[in-house]
Design an enzyme around this catalytic site. Structure first.
Site, PDB file in Angstrom:
ATOM      1  N   SER A   1      67.877  66.268 -68.130  1.00  0.00           N
ATOM      2  CA  SER A   1      69.019  67.102 -67.731  1.00  0.00           C
ATOM      3  C   SER A   1      69.757  66.563 -66.522  1.00  0.00           C
ATOM      4  O   SER A   1      70.741  67.145 -66.075  1.00  0.00           O
ATOM      5  CB  SER A   1      68.531  68.537 -67.438  1.00  0.00           C
ATOM      6  OG  SER A   1      67.653  68.536 -66.320  1.00  0.00           O
ATOM      7  N   SER A   2      69.267  65.448 -65.942  1.00  0.00           N
ATOM      8  CA  SER A   2      69.886  64.936 -64.712  1.00  0.00           C
ATOM      9  C   SER A   2      69.671  63.434 -64.588  1.00  0.00           C
ATOM     10  O   SER A   2      68.746  62.876 -65.190  1.00  0.00           O
ATOM     11  CB  SER A   2      69.245  65.664 -63.511  1.00  0.00           C
ATOM     12  OG  SER A   2      69.635  65.077 -62.289  1.00  0.00           O
ATOM     13  N   GLY A   3      70.520  62.785 -63.827  1.00  0.00           N
ATOM     14  CA  GLY A   3      70.310  61.390 -63.419  1.00  0.00           C
ATOM     15  C   GLY A   3      70.051  60.410 -64.549  1.00  0.00           C
ATOM     16  O   GLY A   3      70.767  60.387 -65.557  1.00  0.00           O
TER      17      GLY A   3
ATOM     18  N   ARG B   1      62.745  71.616 -66.436  1.00  0.00           N
ATOM     19  CA  ARG B   1      62.392  72.995 -66.067  1.00  0.00           C
ATOM     20  C   ARG B   1      63.597  73.933 -66.162  1.00  0.00           C
ATOM     21  O   ARG B   1      63.563  74.932 -66.866  1.00  0.00           O
ATOM     22  CB  ARG B   1      61.805  73.051 -64.645  1.00  0.00           C
ATOM     23  CG  ARG B   1      60.411  72.479 -64.517  1.00  0.00           C
ATOM     24  CD  ARG B   1      60.042  72.281 -63.062  1.00  0.00           C
ATOM     25  NE  ARG B   1      61.051  71.451 -62.380  1.00  0.00           N
ATOM     26  CZ  ARG B   1      61.022  71.124 -61.096  1.00  0.00           C
ATOM     27  NH1 ARG B   1      60.033  71.565 -60.331  1.00  0.00           N
ATOM     28  NH2 ARG B   1      61.964  70.373 -60.572  1.00  0.00           N
TER      29      ARG B   1
ATOM     30  N   SER C   1      59.093  54.248 -64.268  1.00  0.00           N
ATOM     31  CA  SER C   1      58.358  54.096 -63.015  1.00  0.00           C
ATOM     32  C   SER C   1      59.381  53.922 -61.905  1.00  0.00           C
ATOM     33  O   SER C   1      60.386  54.647 -61.842  1.00  0.00           O
ATOM     34  CB  SER C   1      57.404  52.905 -63.134  1.00  0.00           C
ATOM     35  OG  SER C   1      56.678  52.719 -61.944  1.00  0.00           O
TER      36      SER C   1
ATOM     37  N   TYR D   1      54.259  58.916 -53.636  1.00  0.00           N
ATOM     38  CA  TYR D   1      55.150  58.509 -54.739  1.00  0.00           C
ATOM     39  C   TYR D   1      54.699  57.172 -55.348  1.00  0.00           C
ATOM     40  O   TYR D   1      54.577  57.034 -56.571  1.00  0.00           O
ATOM     41  CB  TYR D   1      56.583  58.419 -54.202  1.00  0.00           C
ATOM     42  CG  TYR D   1      57.620  58.038 -55.224  1.00  0.00           C
ATOM     43  CD1 TYR D   1      57.975  58.908 -56.252  1.00  0.00           C
ATOM     44  CD2 TYR D   1      58.277  56.804 -55.147  1.00  0.00           C
ATOM     45  CE1 TYR D   1      58.953  58.557 -57.174  1.00  0.00           C
ATOM     46  CE2 TYR D   1      59.254  56.454 -56.063  1.00  0.00           C
ATOM     47  CZ  TYR D   1      59.586  57.338 -57.081  1.00  0.00           C
ATOM     48  OH  TYR D   1      60.547  56.974 -57.991  1.00  0.00           O
TER      49      TYR D   1
ATOM     50  N   LYS E   1      53.320  56.364 -59.153  1.00  0.00           N
ATOM     51  CA  LYS E   1      53.973  55.397 -60.039  1.00  0.00           C
ATOM     52  C   LYS E   1      53.066  54.200 -60.362  1.00  0.00           C
ATOM     53  O   LYS E   1      53.115  53.673 -61.471  1.00  0.00           O
ATOM     54  CB  LYS E   1      55.289  54.918 -59.408  1.00  0.00           C
ATOM     55  CG  LYS E   1      56.348  56.022 -59.251  1.00  0.00           C
ATOM     56  CD  LYS E   1      56.811  56.556 -60.611  1.00  0.00           C
ATOM     57  CE  LYS E   1      58.044  57.450 -60.485  1.00  0.00           C
ATOM     58  NZ  LYS E   1      58.493  57.980 -61.782  1.00  0.00           N
TER      59      LYS E   1
HETATM   60  N1  LIG Z   1      67.003  57.722 -58.337  1.00  0.00           N
HETATM   61  C1  LIG Z   1      66.251  56.736 -57.896  1.00  0.00           C
HETATM   62  O1  LIG Z   1      66.531  56.142 -56.838  1.00  0.00           O
HETATM   63  C2  LIG Z   1      65.085  56.273 -58.687  1.00  0.00           C
HETATM   64  C3  LIG Z   1      64.454  57.084 -59.613  1.00  0.00           C
HETATM   65  N2  LIG Z   1      63.355  56.623 -60.296  1.00  0.00           N
HETATM   66  C4  LIG Z   1      62.656  57.477 -61.239  1.00  0.00           C
HETATM   67  O2  LIG Z   1      63.527  57.809 -62.299  1.00  0.00           O
HETATM   68  C5  LIG Z   1      63.204  59.090 -62.821  1.00  0.00           C
HETATM   69  C6  LIG Z   1      64.443  59.962 -62.841  1.00  0.00           C
HETATM   70  O3  LIG Z   1      64.941  60.063 -61.526  1.00  0.00           O
HETATM   71  P1  LIG Z   1      66.388  60.654 -61.183  1.00  0.00           P
HETATM   72  O4  LIG Z   1      67.242  60.571 -62.364  1.00  0.00           O
HETATM   73  O5  LIG Z   1      66.794  60.062 -59.913  1.00  0.00           O
HETATM   74  O6  LIG Z   1      65.967  62.193 -60.895  1.00  0.00           O
HETATM   75  P2  LIG Z   1      66.762  63.552 -60.847  1.00  0.00           P
HETATM   76  O7  LIG Z   1      66.160  64.336 -59.731  1.00  0.00           O
HETATM   77  O8  LIG Z   1      68.243  63.349 -60.845  1.00  0.00           O
HETATM   78  O9  LIG Z   1      66.335  64.226 -62.226  1.00  0.00           O
HETATM   79  C7  LIG Z   1      64.994  64.540 -62.447  1.00  0.00           C
HETATM   80  C8  LIG Z   1      64.816  65.163 -63.812  1.00  0.00           C
HETATM   81  O10 LIG Z   1      63.427  65.485 -64.003  1.00  0.00           O
HETATM   82  C9  LIG Z   1      63.294  66.893 -64.277  1.00  0.00           C
HETATM   83  N3  LIG Z   1      62.020  67.368 -63.724  1.00  0.00           N
HETATM   84  C10 LIG Z   1      61.610  67.330 -62.444  1.00  0.00           C
HETATM   85  N4  LIG Z   1      60.406  67.910 -62.303  1.00  0.00           N
HETATM   86  C11 LIG Z   1      60.040  68.316 -63.534  1.00  0.00           C
HETATM   87  C12 LIG Z   1      58.908  69.013 -64.049  1.00  0.00           C
HETATM   88  N5  LIG Z   1      57.903  69.386 -63.249  1.00  0.00           N
HETATM   89  N6  LIG Z   1      58.840  69.264 -65.370  1.00  0.00           N
HETATM   90  C13 LIG Z   1      59.865  68.901 -66.198  1.00  0.00           C
HETATM   91  N7  LIG Z   1      60.963  68.259 -65.773  1.00  0.00           N
HETATM   92  C14 LIG Z   1      61.052  67.974 -64.452  1.00  0.00           C
HETATM   93  C15 LIG Z   1      64.527  67.502 -63.615  1.00  0.00           C
HETATM   94  O11 LIG Z   1      64.889  68.767 -64.117  1.00  0.00           O
HETATM   95  P3  LIG Z   1      64.334  70.160 -63.466  1.00  0.00           P
HETATM   96  O12 LIG Z   1      64.387  69.987 -61.983  1.00  0.00           O
HETATM   97  O13 LIG Z   1      65.213  71.227 -64.001  1.00  0.00           O
HETATM   98  O14 LIG Z   1      62.932  70.289 -63.970  1.00  0.00           O
HETATM   99  C16 LIG Z   1      65.569  66.459 -63.953  1.00  0.00           C
HETATM  100  O15 LIG Z   1      65.988  66.621 -65.298  1.00  0.00           O
HETATM  101  C17 LIG Z   1      62.073  59.632 -61.937  1.00  0.00           C
HETATM  102  O16 LIG Z   1      60.848  59.417 -62.561  1.00  0.00           O
HETATM  103  C18 LIG Z   1      62.197  58.793 -60.671  1.00  0.00           C
HETATM  104  O17 LIG Z   1      60.969  58.684 -60.006  1.00  0.00           O
HETATM  105  C19 LIG Z   1      62.884  55.363 -60.098  1.00  0.00           C
HETATM  106  C20 LIG Z   1      63.477  54.529 -59.204  1.00  0.00           C
HETATM  107  C21 LIG Z   1      64.606  54.916 -58.430  1.00  0.00           C
HETATM  108  C1  LIG Z   2      58.781  38.525 -54.670  1.00  0.00           C
HETATM  109  C2  LIG Z   2      60.128  39.018 -54.603  1.00  0.00           C
HETATM  110  C3  LIG Z   2      60.299  40.440 -54.172  1.00  0.00           C
HETATM  111  C4  LIG Z   2      61.701  40.893 -54.421  1.00  0.00           C
HETATM  112  C5  LIG Z   2      62.230  42.055 -53.645  1.00  0.00           C
HETATM  113  C6  LIG Z   2      61.478  43.315 -53.765  1.00  0.00           C
HETATM  114  C7  LIG Z   2      62.224  44.501 -53.238  1.00  0.00           C
HETATM  115  C8  LIG Z   2      61.399  45.733 -53.390  1.00  0.00           C
HETATM  116  C9  LIG Z   2      62.040  46.938 -52.794  1.00  0.00           C
HETATM  117  C10 LIG Z   2      61.319  48.204 -53.130  1.00  0.00           C
HETATM  118  C11 LIG Z   2      62.295  49.301 -53.351  1.00  0.00           C
HETATM  119  C12 LIG Z   2      61.697  50.604 -53.717  1.00  0.00           C
HETATM  120  C13 LIG Z   2      62.787  51.547 -54.176  1.00  0.00           C
HETATM  121  C14 LIG Z   2      62.255  52.839 -54.644  1.00  0.00           C
HETATM  122  C15 LIG Z   2      63.315  53.667 -55.310  1.00  0.00           C
HETATM  123  C16 LIG Z   2      62.815  54.989 -55.676  1.00  0.00           C
HETATM  124  O1  LIG Z   2      62.022  55.130 -56.561  1.00  0.00           O
HETATM  125  C17 LIG Z   2      63.289  56.097 -54.825  1.00  0.00           C
HETATM  126  N1  LIG Z   2      64.695  56.101 -54.674  1.00  0.00           N
HETATM  127  C18 LIG Z   2      62.853  57.403 -55.358  1.00  0.00           C
HETATM  128  O2  LIG Z   2      63.487  57.651 -56.519  1.00  0.00           O
END
Ligand SMILES: NC(=O)C1=CN([C@@H]2O[C@H](COP(=O)(O)OP(=O)(O)OC[C@H]3O[C@@H](n4cnc5c(N)ncnc54)[C@H](OP(=O)(O)O)[C@@H]3O)[C@@H](O)[C@H]2O)C=CC1
Ligand SMILES: CCCCCCCCCCCCCCCC(=O)[C@@H](N)CO
Length: 326
Positions: free
Chosen positions: A48-50, A71, A174, A188, A192
């Protein structure tokens, strides 16, 4: 010294790299696979998001039957409208908390057998462990790791006996913080990193059912969740995360979907992420003999690069803690 230079000289003779390539082409397992998306049932948690919402858009646009679970019923409804407006496709919505196995199981049974499962839900608050409450640490592990087990366990029985005889996929979103530990991400990162063990073991268990596991490692991504996280993220966390820059949600979803369709075990989203995957590949499966070859020949140099990154990060931590104690 002589032994080392002889070793590198050997690579000047093309026969050596060529035979390594040939051997890798014979031995890489599991075998390469393509996962079709059109006309299949794609089920996305956190849809539902992101990133999850962007993946739902893509799947719908590519002609899949799409289900999303999260949720908040309100956010699900909004997402449904948005996708319908953009693609004309009506997605099915399921309101459940991934921490509640029975609720997840009921939703998945109702949705019908899944061909492509995308486990994407996640929560994140960057905070030093001393400032993190035990409840919040547990919440992070429960949603990101235990919740992923719940979703997969609930979906697996029907996926194994699916009528659609095409190859199926289970993918997990992840984070680069699931490949390297990062300041402020103790809970976190642990949640992951856990997905890596889950994914590797699971792939061995489901390969005979023609189910293929994918792990996706995004850097910082401009999503609603990230916007929220940034309000309270420690400065050092932001500095370290900046080593990999940030990406737009649609771009990450495109990389993720391409990786799923190509049946990759590991999917990185940008160049830094690709280096990070090379550096942390360890004992993970590799389907591509080209990438396997690259892993073999870069193992030493990439470790050197990794150590330079650590040097840089520890300098930043030192500098920052000095200004803080002043
Ligand atoms: N944005 C970032 O910088 C990064 C994100 N990620 C990973 O990508 C994935 C998505 O992140 P992002 O799009 O930023 O997150 P958002 O917060 O934008 O969206 C999260 C989604 O997960 C749902 N959610 C959260 N908790 C639960 C729960 N307990 N049960 C069911 N659904 C749930 C939310 O809906 P609701 O709250 O209504 O349940 C929503 O749909 C995550 O796993 C995040 O760790 C990885 C790297 C970087
Ligand atoms: C050998 C070469 C190495 C290359 C560079 C490595 C750089 C690593 C940076 C780690 C970034 C972590 C971001 C987490 C994002 C995230 O999950 C949060 N925004 C929560 O959602």
């Amino acid at each position: 010294m002589a032994a080392i230079s002889t070793f590198f000289l050997l690579f000047l003779i093309p026969i050596v790299p060529l035979s390594i390539l040939a051997i890798l082409a014979l031995i890489v397992r599991p075998r390469p696979i393509k996962i079709p998306i059109k006309s299949r049932h794609v089920f996305i948690t956190g849809g539902s998001s992101g990133i999850g919402l962007a993946l739902a858009h893509r799947a719908a646009a590519e002609g899949a039957r799409v289900s999303i679970l999260a949720r908040s019923a309100g956010k699900l409804e909004e997402a449904k409208k948005e996708i319908q407006l953009a693609t004309g496709v009506e997605v099915a919505t399921f309101s459940a908390d991934v921490r509640d196995y029975d609720a997840v199981s009921k939703a998945i049974d109702e949705s019908g057998p899944i061909d492509v499962l995308i486990v994407n839900q996640g929560v994140f608050t960057a905070k030093e462990l001393v400032k993190h409450s035990p409840e919040d640490v547990k919440f992070t592990i429960d949603v990101n790791l235990v919740g992923s087990f719940n979703v997969i366990k609930a979906a697996l029985p029907a996926m194994k006996v699916r009528k659609d005889r095409g190859p199926a996929s289970i993918s997990l979103v992840s984070s680069q913080a699931g490949q390297v530990g990062v300041y402020g991400y103790a809970a976190y990162s642990a949640s992951k990193f856990g997905l890596q063990g889950l994914a590797q073991a699971l792939q061995q268990e489901v390969i005979a059912d023609d189910i293929h596991v994918t792990l996706i490692f995004p850097p910082d991504t401009n999503t609603p969740g990230f916007e929220e996280e940034q309000k309270s993220r420690p400065e050092v966390t932001a500095i370290i995360a900046a080593s990999s820059g940030s990406m737009e949600t649609e771009e990450v979803a495109r990389k993720a979907m391409d990786g799923i369709k190509a049946g990759k075990f590991t999917v990185s989203c940008n160049f830094e992420g690709f280096l990070l995957s090379l550096a942390t590949t360890g004992m993970s499966p590799q389907r591509s003999f080209w990438l396997a070859f690259l892993e073999v020949i870069t193992a030493g140099p990439i470790r050197l690069i990794a150590l330079f990154f650590q040097w840089d990060w520890y300098k930043a931590i030192e500098k920052w803690s000095k200004t803080k104690t002043k």
